[in-house]
Write a protein that holds these residues in place. Structure first.
Motif, PDB file in Angstrom:
ATOM      1  N   LEU A   1      49.715  37.304  31.068  1.00 32.15           N
ATOM      2  CA  LEU A   1      50.665  36.232  30.821  1.00 32.15           C
ATOM      3  C   LEU A   1      50.267  34.978  31.584  1.00 32.15           C
ATOM      4  O   LEU A   1      49.520  35.040  32.564  1.00 32.15           O
ATOM      5  CB  LEU A   1      52.073  36.677  31.256  1.00 32.15           C
ATOM      6  N   SER A   2      50.803  33.864  31.131  1.00 36.85           N
ATOM      7  CA  SER A   2      50.553  32.596  31.794  1.00 36.85           C
ATOM      8  C   SER A   2      50.973  32.690  33.265  1.00 36.85           C
ATOM      9  O   SER A   2      52.043  33.217  33.569  1.00 36.85           O
ATOM     10  CB  SER A   2      51.341  31.519  31.064  1.00 36.85           C
ATOM     11  N   GLY A   3      50.111  32.225  34.167  1.00 35.20           N
ATOM     12  CA  GLY A   3      50.453  32.214  35.581  1.00 35.20           C
ATOM     13  C   GLY A   3      50.111  33.499  36.329  1.00 35.20           C
ATOM     14  O   GLY A   3      50.373  33.612  37.523  1.00 35.20           O
ATOM     15  N   CYS A   4      49.488  34.475  35.648  1.00 36.34           N
ATOM     16  CA  CYS A   4      49.228  35.761  36.317  1.00 36.34           C
ATOM     17  C   CYS A   4      47.977  35.726  37.201  1.00 36.34           C
ATOM     18  O   CYS A   4      47.712  36.665  37.941  1.00 36.34           O
ATOM     19  CB  CYS A   4      49.139  36.900  35.305  1.00 36.34           C
ATOM     20  N   GLY A   5      47.192  34.650  37.109  1.00 34.17           N
ATOM     21  CA  GLY A   5      46.038  34.521  38.002  1.00 34.17           C
ATOM     22  C   GLY A   5      44.678  34.571  37.319  1.00 34.17           C
ATOM     23  O   GLY A   5      43.651  34.686  37.993  1.00 34.17           O
ATOM     24  N   LYS A   6      44.637  34.440  35.997  1.00 31.82           N
ATOM     25  CA  LYS A   6      43.372  34.549  35.260  1.00 31.82           C
ATOM     26  C   LYS A   6      42.382  33.451  35.647  1.00 31.82           C
ATOM     27  O   LYS A   6      41.216  33.727  35.945  1.00 31.82           O
ATOM     28  CB  LYS A   6      43.634  34.469  33.740  1.00 31.82           C
ATOM     29  N   THR A   7      42.867  32.205  35.621  1.00 31.78           N
ATOM     30  CA  THR A   7      41.978  31.081  35.941  1.00 31.78           C
ATOM     31  C   THR A   7      41.505  31.166  37.390  1.00 31.78           C
ATOM     32  O   THR A   7      40.336  30.911  37.692  1.00 31.78           O
ATOM     33  CB  THR A   7      42.706  29.742  35.669  1.00 31.78           C
ATOM     34  N   THR A   8      42.420  31.560  38.261  1.00 24.70           N
ATOM     35  CA  THR A   8      42.061  31.710  39.683  1.00 24.70           C
ATOM     36  C   THR A   8      40.937  32.737  39.840  1.00 24.70           C
ATOM     37  O   THR A   8      39.946  32.490  40.535  1.00 24.70           O
ATOM     38  CB  THR A   8      43.307  32.141  40.501  1.00 24.70           C
ATOM     39  N   LEU A   9      41.074  33.866  39.153  1.00 25.47           N
ATOM     40  CA  LEU A   9      40.051  34.914  39.221  1.00 25.47           C
ATOM     41  C   LEU A   9      38.704  34.376  38.740  1.00 25.47           C
ATOM     42  O   LEU A   9      37.675  34.565  39.395  1.00 25.47           O
ATOM     43  CB  LEU A   9      40.498  36.110  38.366  1.00 25.47           C
ATOM     44  N   LEU A  10      38.725  33.678  37.612  1.00 24.39           N
ATOM     45  CA  LEU A  10      37.482  33.168  37.024  1.00 24.39           C
ATOM     46  C   LEU A  10      36.805  32.168  37.954  1.00 24.39           C
ATOM     47  O   LEU A  10      35.599  32.240  38.191  1.00 24.39           O
ATOM     48  CB  LEU A  10      37.814  32.498  35.683  1.00 24.39           C
TER      49      LEU A  10
END
Ligand SMILES: Nc1ncnc2c1ncn2[C@@H]1O[C@H](COP(=O)(O)OP(=O)(O)O)[C@@H](O)[C@H]1O
Ligand SMILES: [Mg+2]
Length: 253
Positions: A38-47
């Motif tokens: 979901l939006s805000g779960c940390g995907k971009t941060t992880l990448l």
């Protein structure tokens, strides 16, 4: 096989908020990993932690066996392609100049090598030669996205990071780009990490799918495994539409 990317006990805090929570993952060469949640779960941060655009609060990240704490981040990024949503092209540069940007840094004394790299990556993403001298504003959204991918591929990276790269294009272009990225992966054997919030896209493209929720990995498995053996209710609900698409055809457009 040695992993290309490895994260060990990675944590990321903003103020008192734990965005990534004790994350451990190991990604092998030539995997196409889709990261979904979901939006805000940390995907971009992880990448962004893979190419050092965001540094973890604690824990270790290894790329090609080296702890990124010990490597020059500019050097690191030169062999990691990065493509994000929408147009991120340099507006004052032509398609050719945009794609040539990183290879020309690498091949300072060899202009032909840069020329070849531009041609090769335009071929890979299916961009016609006639586009070479156009500026970004003279291209459609889909073409701009292709140039973005060509630019990310031009330095022959061994890892490609993609953050919702097809989010801003129409459905038909999106499905063409999905086919193309799949072919690029098959042709080049490059390791891809591809963030999406669309489970359908994640299951279609990934050789493995990484499901995130609140900064944690809930499941990291082959697409069929997610469908057959979801790790918890969150994953089960997420993949549910894939199991019974006819019940949800109105939402599948
Ligand atoms: N620079 C920042 N400062 C504070 N909070 C941030 C920052 N960047 C991201 N966050 C927060 O971290 C969480 C995860 O963000 P992000 O990785 O962008 O999520 P996603 O890509 O899955 O939508 C969100 O709650 C977001 O608000
Ligand atoms: Mg994001």
């Amino acid at each position: 096989m040695n992993p290309v990317i490895e994260m060990k006990h990675v944590k990321k805090m903003y103020d008192q908020n734990r965005i990534i929570d004790d994350l451990n993952v190991s990604i092998n060469q030539s995997e196409f990993v889709t990261i979904v949640g979901l939006s805000g779960c940390g995907k971009t941060t992880l990448l962004k932690m893979v190419n050092g655009l965001i540094l973890p609060t604690s824990g270790d990240i290894f790329v090609n066996g080296k702890n990124i704490k010990d490597v020059d981040l500019i050097q690191l990024r030169r062999h990691i392609g990065y493509a994000i949503q929408g147009s991120v092209l340099f507006p004052h540069m032509t398609v050719r100049e945009n794609i040539a940007y990183v290879p020309s840094l690498k091949n300072k004394r060899n202009k032909q090598a840069t020329k070849d790299a531009v041609q090769k990556s335009m071929d890979i993403v299916g961009l016609d030669k006639s586009m070479m001298d156009r500026y970004p504003y003279e291209l459609s959204g889909g073409q701009q996205q292709r140039v973005g991918i060509a630019r990310a591929l031009a330095a022959s990276p061994d890892i490609l990071l993609m953050d919702e790269p097809f989010g801003a294009v129409d459905a038909i272009t999106r499905s063409q780009l999905q086919k193309e990225i799949k072919q690029i992966h098959q042709k080049t054997g490059i390791t891809i990490l591809f963030v999406t919030h669309d489970i359908e896209e994640a299951l279609l493209l990934g050789t493995k799918v990484l499901v995130m929720d609140h900064g944690k990995i809930i499941q990291f498995d082959r697409p069929q495994e997610l469908i057959d053996h979801p790790a918890n209710d969150f994953v089960a609900t997420l993949v549910d539409r894939q199991r019974y698409p006819m019940l949800h055809s109105d939402q599948n457009i």
